[in-house]
Motif scaffolding. Sequence first.
Motif, PDB file in Angstrom:
ATOM      1  N   PRO A  79       0.825  -1.218   0.000  1.00 35.48           N
ATOM      2  CA  PRO A  79       0.000   0.000   0.000  1.00 35.48           C
ATOM      3  C   PRO A  79       0.853   1.259   0.000  1.00 35.48           C
ATOM      4  O   PRO A  79       1.873   1.340   0.681  1.00 35.48           O
ATOM      5  CB  PRO A  79      -0.798  -0.124   1.307  1.00 35.48           C
ATOM      6  N   ALA A  80       0.433   2.234  -0.788  1.00 38.88           N
ATOM      7  CA  ALA A  80       1.129   3.523  -0.851  1.00 38.88           C
ATOM      8  C   ALA A  80       0.509   4.442   0.193  1.00 38.88           C
ATOM      9  O   ALA A  80      -0.632   4.874   0.051  1.00 38.88           O
ATOM     10  CB  ALA A  80       1.000   4.115  -2.247  1.00 38.88           C
ATOM     11  N   ARG A  81       1.236   4.729   1.233  1.00 42.72           N
ATOM     12  CA  ARG A  81       0.725   5.554   2.323  1.00 42.72           C
ATOM     13  C   ARG A  81       1.807   6.529   2.764  1.00 42.72           C
ATOM     14  O   ARG A  81       3.005   6.261   2.616  1.00 42.72           O
ATOM     15  CB  ARG A  81       0.316   4.685   3.532  1.00 42.72           C
ATOM     16  N   ALA A  82       1.401   7.633   3.321  1.00 43.35           N
ATOM     17  CA  ALA A  82       2.346   8.592   3.870  1.00 43.35           C
ATOM     18  C   ALA A  82       2.953   8.028   5.146  1.00 43.35           C
ATOM     19  O   ALA A  82       2.241   7.419   5.964  1.00 43.35           O
ATOM     20  CB  ALA A  82       1.642   9.909   4.160  1.00 43.35           C
ATOM     21  N   PRO A  83       4.242   8.206   5.376  1.00 46.12           N
ATOM     22  CA  PRO A  83       4.831   7.790   6.658  1.00 46.12           C
ATOM     23  C   PRO A  83       4.142   8.497   7.816  1.00 46.12           C
ATOM     24  O   PRO A  83       3.692   9.652   7.697  1.00 46.12           O
ATOM     25  CB  PRO A  83       6.299   8.214   6.514  1.00 46.12           C
ATOM     26  N   GLY A  84       4.090   7.828   8.955  1.00 45.76           N
ATOM     27  CA  GLY A  84       3.334   8.354  10.074  1.00 45.76           C
ATOM     28  C   GLY A  84       3.813   9.679  10.619  1.00 45.76           C
ATOM     29  O   GLY A  84       3.031  10.429  11.222  1.00 45.76           O
ATOM     30  N   PHE A  85       5.088  10.020  10.426  1.00 45.83           N
ATOM     31  CA  PHE A  85       5.600  11.261  11.003  1.00 45.83           C
ATOM     32  C   PHE A  85       5.194  12.486  10.205  1.00 45.83           C
ATOM     33  O   PHE A  85       5.303  13.609  10.702  1.00 45.83           O
ATOM     34  CB  PHE A  85       7.131  11.202  11.090  1.00 45.83           C
ATOM     35  N   VAL A  86       4.733  12.307   8.940  1.00 49.40           N
ATOM     36  CA  VAL A  86       4.445  13.469   8.091  1.00 49.40           C
ATOM     37  C   VAL A  86       3.318  14.294   8.677  1.00 49.40           C
ATOM     38  O   VAL A  86       3.405  15.529   8.777  1.00 49.40           O
ATOM     39  CB  VAL A  86       4.126  13.023   6.654  1.00 49.40           C
ATOM     40  N   ALA A  87       2.225  13.645   9.075  1.00 53.34           N
ATOM     41  CA  ALA A  87       1.104  14.391   9.657  1.00 53.34           C
ATOM     42  C   ALA A  87       1.525  15.087  10.948  1.00 53.34           C
ATOM     43  O   ALA A  87       1.135  16.243  11.201  1.00 53.34           O
ATOM     44  CB  ALA A  87      -0.064  13.443   9.922  1.00 53.34           C
ATOM     45  N   ALA A  88       2.332  14.409  11.778  1.00 52.96           N
ATOM     46  CA  ALA A  88       2.803  15.040  13.016  1.00 52.96           C
ATOM     47  C   ALA A  88       3.675  16.250  12.710  1.00 52.96           C
ATOM     48  O   ALA A  88       3.595  17.280  13.401  1.00 52.96           O
ATOM     49  CB  ALA A  88       3.570  14.020  13.854  1.00 52.96           C
ATOM     50  N   PHE A  89       4.516  16.167  11.679  1.00 56.12           N
ATOM     51  CA  PHE A  89       5.342  17.319  11.306  1.00 56.12           C
ATOM     52  C   PHE A  89       4.483  18.461  10.771  1.00 56.12           C
ATOM     53  O   PHE A  89       4.707  19.633  11.111  1.00 56.12           O
ATOM     54  CB  PHE A  89       6.365  16.894  10.265  1.00 56.12           C
ATOM     55  N   LEU A  90       3.497  18.143   9.929  1.00 55.24           N
ATOM     56  CA  LEU A  90       2.635  19.204   9.387  1.00 55.24           C
ATOM     57  C   LEU A  90       1.904  19.943  10.496  1.00 55.24           C
ATOM     58  O   LEU A  90       1.623  21.144  10.364  1.00 55.24           O
ATOM     59  CB  LEU A  90       1.633  18.604   8.398  1.00 55.24           C
ATOM     60  N   ALA A  91       1.597  19.254  11.583  1.00 57.65           N
ATOM     61  CA  ALA A  91       0.877  19.896  12.689  1.00 57.65           C
ATOM     62  C   ALA A  91       1.744  20.880  13.453  1.00 57.65           C
ATOM     63  O   ALA A  91       1.221  21.688  14.231  1.00 57.65           O
ATOM     64  CB  ALA A  91       0.343  18.827  13.640  1.00 57.65           C
ATOM     65  N   THR A  92       3.084  20.865  13.233  1.00 59.73           N
ATOM     66  CA  THR A  92       3.974  21.765  13.975  1.00 59.73           C
ATOM     67  C   THR A  92       4.172  23.117  13.305  1.00 59.73           C
ATOM     68  O   THR A  92       4.795  23.996  13.889  1.00 59.73           O
ATOM     69  CB  THR A  92       5.355  21.120  14.153  1.00 59.73           C
ATOM     70  N   GLY A  93       3.719  23.278  12.078  1.00 59.07           N
ATOM     71  CA  GLY A  93       3.966  24.539  11.373  1.00 59.07           C
ATOM     72  C   GLY A  93       2.897  24.824  10.337  1.00 59.07           C
ATOM     73  O   GLY A  93       1.771  24.313  10.419  1.00 59.07           O
ATOM     74  N   ARG A  94       3.270  25.636   9.340  1.00 56.32           N
ATOM     75  CA  ARG A  94       2.357  26.002   8.263  1.00 56.32           C
ATOM     76  C   ARG A  94       3.041  25.711   6.925  1.00 56.32           C
ATOM     77  O   ARG A  94       3.503  26.627   6.233  1.00 56.32           O
ATOM     78  CB  ARG A  94       1.956  27.481   8.366  1.00 56.32           C
ATOM     79  N   ALA A  95       3.112  24.438   6.609  1.00 60.16           N
ATOM     80  CA  ALA A  95       3.774  24.023   5.375  1.00 60.16           C
ATOM     81  C   ALA A  95       2.870  24.263   4.175  1.00 60.16           C
ATOM     82  O   ALA A  95       1.635  24.273   4.285  1.00 60.16           O
ATOM     83  CB  ALA A  95       4.163  22.545   5.457  1.00 60.16           C
ATOM     84  N   THR A  96       3.491  24.437   3.018  1.00 59.22           N
ATOM     85  CA  THR A  96       2.770  24.585   1.755  1.00 59.22           C
ATOM     86  C   THR A  96       3.458  23.729   0.698  1.00 59.22           C
ATOM     87  O   THR A  96       4.553  23.202   0.912  1.00 59.22           O
ATOM     88  CB  THR A  96       2.753  26.049   1.276  1.00 59.22           C
ATOM     89  N   ASP A  97       2.797  23.622  -0.449  1.00 60.56           N
ATOM     90  CA  ASP A  97       3.442  22.969  -1.593  1.00 60.56           C
ATOM     91  C   ASP A  97       4.128  23.992  -2.474  1.00 60.56           C
ATOM     92  O   ASP A  97       4.539  23.677  -3.587  1.00 60.56           O
ATOM     93  CB  ASP A  97       2.404  22.186  -2.405  1.00 60.56           C
ATOM     94  N   GLY A  98       4.264  25.212  -1.975  1.00 61.96           N
ATOM     95  CA  GLY A  98       4.797  26.325  -2.732  1.00 61.96           C
ATOM     96  C   GLY A  98       3.741  27.304  -3.155  1.00 61.96           C
ATOM     97  O   GLY A  98       4.045  28.421  -3.592  1.00 61.96           O
ATOM     98  N   ALA A  99       2.457  26.905  -3.011  1.00 60.50           N
ATOM     99  CA  ALA A  99       1.371  27.785  -3.431  1.00 60.50           C
ATOM    100  C   ALA A  99       0.175  27.713  -2.490  1.00 60.50           C
ATOM    101  O   ALA A  99      -0.406  28.741  -2.138  1.00 60.50           O
ATOM    102  CB  ALA A  99       0.923  27.438  -4.858  1.00 60.50           C
ATOM    103  N   VAL A 100      -0.203  26.519  -2.061  1.00 63.67           N
ATOM    104  CA  VAL A 100      -1.375  26.354  -1.204  1.00 63.67           C
ATOM    105  C   VAL A 100      -0.960  25.642   0.076  1.00 63.67           C
ATOM    106  O   VAL A 100       0.014  24.871   0.079  1.00 63.67           O
ATOM    107  CB  VAL A 100      -2.486  25.560  -1.928  1.00 63.67           C
ATOM    108  N   PRO A 101      -1.698  25.880   1.193  1.00 60.80           N
ATOM    109  CA  PRO A 101      -1.318  25.233   2.461  1.00 60.80           C
ATOM    110  C   PRO A 101      -1.564  23.732   2.430  1.00 60.80           C
ATOM    111  O   PRO A 101      -2.568  23.260   1.892  1.00 60.80           O
ATOM    112  CB  PRO A 101      -2.211  25.933   3.496  1.00 60.80           C
ATOM    113  N   VAL A 102      -0.621  22.988   3.009  1.00 61.14           N
ATOM    114  CA  VAL A 102      -0.744  21.533   3.140  1.00 61.14           C
ATOM    115  C   VAL A 102      -0.773  21.232   4.630  1.00 61.14           C
ATOM    116  O   VAL A 102       0.248  21.360   5.308  1.00 61.14           O
ATOM    117  CB  VAL A 102       0.430  20.810   2.454  1.00 61.14           C
TER     118      VAL A 102
END
Length: 643
Positions: A99-122
Motif C-alpha cells: 500500500p502507498a501511504r504517507a509515513p506516520g511522522f508526516v502528519a505530526a510534522f505538518l501539525a507543527t507549522g504552516r507548510a505549503t506545496d509552494g502555493a497552497v497550504p498543506v
Amino acid sequence: MTQFYQALLRDGGQRLGPRLRRSFAAWAGVSDDGSPRLDVAKGRNRVALADNEVCGRYLLDAPAAGGRLRTTATWAAAQSAAKSWVRVTVEGDAAEDAPARAPGFVAAFLATGRATDGAVPVEAGPHLVGPEEVKELTAWLANPDRGVPLIVLTVDRTEPGLVTACADHLSAALAGVAVVARLYDTRTQDELNSWLGPDLSVFGGGLRTYLPGVRPGEETYAMRHQPRGGGAIRDHGIRALGVVIEGVADLSVHRPLPTDIRQAEPRVARVLSGALAPEELHAPPPSPAAIAVPRPPRAPRPAAPPRPGTAPPPALPTQPAPPAAETPEPEPAPPAPAPAAPETDATADAPVPDDLADRITARLADRLDDSVLDALVDMARGGDSETTGLIKTMSAHLDALTRAVESSGLLGPGPRGPGQELRRLQEQYDQLESDYVELQEHERKAQDRIRWLESRLAEHADPVYGVQDADLDGPWEAESLMDVVQRARKQLRHLDLPDTLDTEVSRLDVMYPRQRRRWTGKTWDALRALDAYAEARAEARFTGGFYDWCTRPLHGGPIITPTMVSMKESDSVSGNPKYYRARIFRVPADIDESGRVFMPSHIKLQAVGSPAPRMHFLDDAGGATGKIWIGYLGDHLPNTRTN
C-alpha cells in the motif's frame, strides 16, 4: 528499487530541522540524544539521523512485505525562509501491491507549522469549507503554481459521519501529497459547482480529485479530474478510497523537483560529511574543480642520479655547526639484543585503524577527481569519451576500493562489524553517483552552448563568444522519461513515438527512480539529434546515415556521442528467432505492407549495468515518410547475455 511516495514541502517556520527530527525520531521509535550524527540499529531496523544548522537527512530502513522500505526525510534552510524545503520519499523493493501511504511522522510534522506545496497550504487534517471559505477554495483550485491534487468531498445527508471518516482517512493516507477539503453544506456545494461548471462539478456524497491546472469552462478533458461516486463510498466505506489513494500517491512520485531542490539536495550529504561548506549549499552549480576532493601537496620526487662522465652538481654551502659548550658524557652501550623470535605475519594480529576506510576512499576519490577532470578536458577537445571514459574510470576505482577493503579484512568479523562498513561504502557510492550525474548535466549544457556558438560562427563568420541568444535557455532538464516522450511528441515533428512505448518507459520511471535522471538527458539529446538528422536528410541537406550525422553533423546540429549508436545487432541476436522477434515493431504500411519490421538500429542510453536502457528505431528519413520511427524505449531486450 521502486518509489512509492514523495512529498515536496515548503516550510518557512522557525526551527525547521528540530521539528522534523523530533517528529521523525518519535515515529521511528528511537531515543534521540540530539547529536549531529546518530546511527541506531534496533532489530532489523536501522535509523540514521544527521543534521546541522542549515540542512539534515533522516533515514529509516525497515523490513516490509516482500522486502525492505527506506524512508528518507531531507530538509534545507534557504536564504529566504519561505523557500526552505522538505523532501520525504519512500522507496524499496517491497511487493508491488504494497500500500502507498504517507509515513506516520508526516502528519505530526505538518501539525507543527504552516507548510505549503509552494502555493497552497498543506495541513495535517482536512479543511472544513463553508460558504465563507468557498472563495478561498476556488483560489486554491485555480492557482497555477499548485503542485498537489486537491480532493473535495461533498455532503451526504444520509450518512454525514461517513464523509467525515473518509476525509480523515484520506488526510492521513495522503499527508503531504494532497489537500483534502470537506464541504460543510449543500449551499457551499452549490456555490462551488456554479464556479466549476457542469463538467467539473461534484455532488451526491461523492468526491473529486482536482489535479493542478483547473480551468473551468476551458477543460478539454474534464475526466482527468477523477470523480468517485457517493454510491460506491456508501457501499464500501473507506475501502472505496483505495483507488483514489493509489492514484494520488503515484502522481506524487512523478512530481518534478523544483530547480532549487534539484540542485541543493545532492549537496546535503556533502555538507553533512564536512566535504562542502554550509554556505555552498545554495551556491550556483559548481564547476568540476569545486567538486574536487582536497588533497595535500605531493612530495617532491628524488633527484635523478648524475650521468656517467658528468661532474656532480656543486654542493650548497652549509652553516658550520656551533661549537659545543661542553662535551657530553658518553651514554652507556645498549644491552645485547635478545635472540630473534620466529618470524610471524605482523598483519595477522595488527588492529585495523578506525579510519582505514576513510583513508582508502580519500585516495581513490583523489584519483577519481583527476580522471573526471581529464575526461572533461578530452570532451572539450572533441573526444568521444563522454560516457565510456567516466563509466570505466568510476568502475575501475570502485573495484579498486572494493579490493582494498576486502584485503584489509574490514568485511570480516571484528568489533566494527560488516554492516557498518557496508553502509559506509554504500553512502560513499551514492555520493559518487550523485556527483557523476551532476557532472553529466554540466557537460550537456557546455556542449549545447558550444553547438550554438559554432552555428553562429558558421552563419556570421564573426566572433560571438560570450553572446547569449535570448531564446537559448540551455538544454531542457526532465524529471522522468515519460516527460521526455510527451515533449518529443509535441515538438519533434520528424519523429514518431507510438503510445506502445509508454508501458516500458513508465516502468523505468517507477522501478528505477534514482537512475532515471541519468537517462532523461541522454534520451532527450538522442531524440533531438534524430529529429535534426531526419529534417536535414528529408530536405536533402545531408547524405548518409544517423551514425554519420553524429560523427560529422551540420554546423550547430544536435548530436550524441557516436559510441552510443549501433546500427545493427550481433549475429547471435539477428540469427536467433527468439531474439529477432523481440526486435520487430510496428510501422505504417507505406514502409512495409505487414505493418511490422525488424529494427536492429538502437541507441545505448546506458552502456553497461542493469538496467541498460535501449531505444530501437527505424531510419526512414530518406524514404516515403521522411521520419524516424521509434519502435522501443525500455530496458535491454533479451539477448545471449540477458537470457
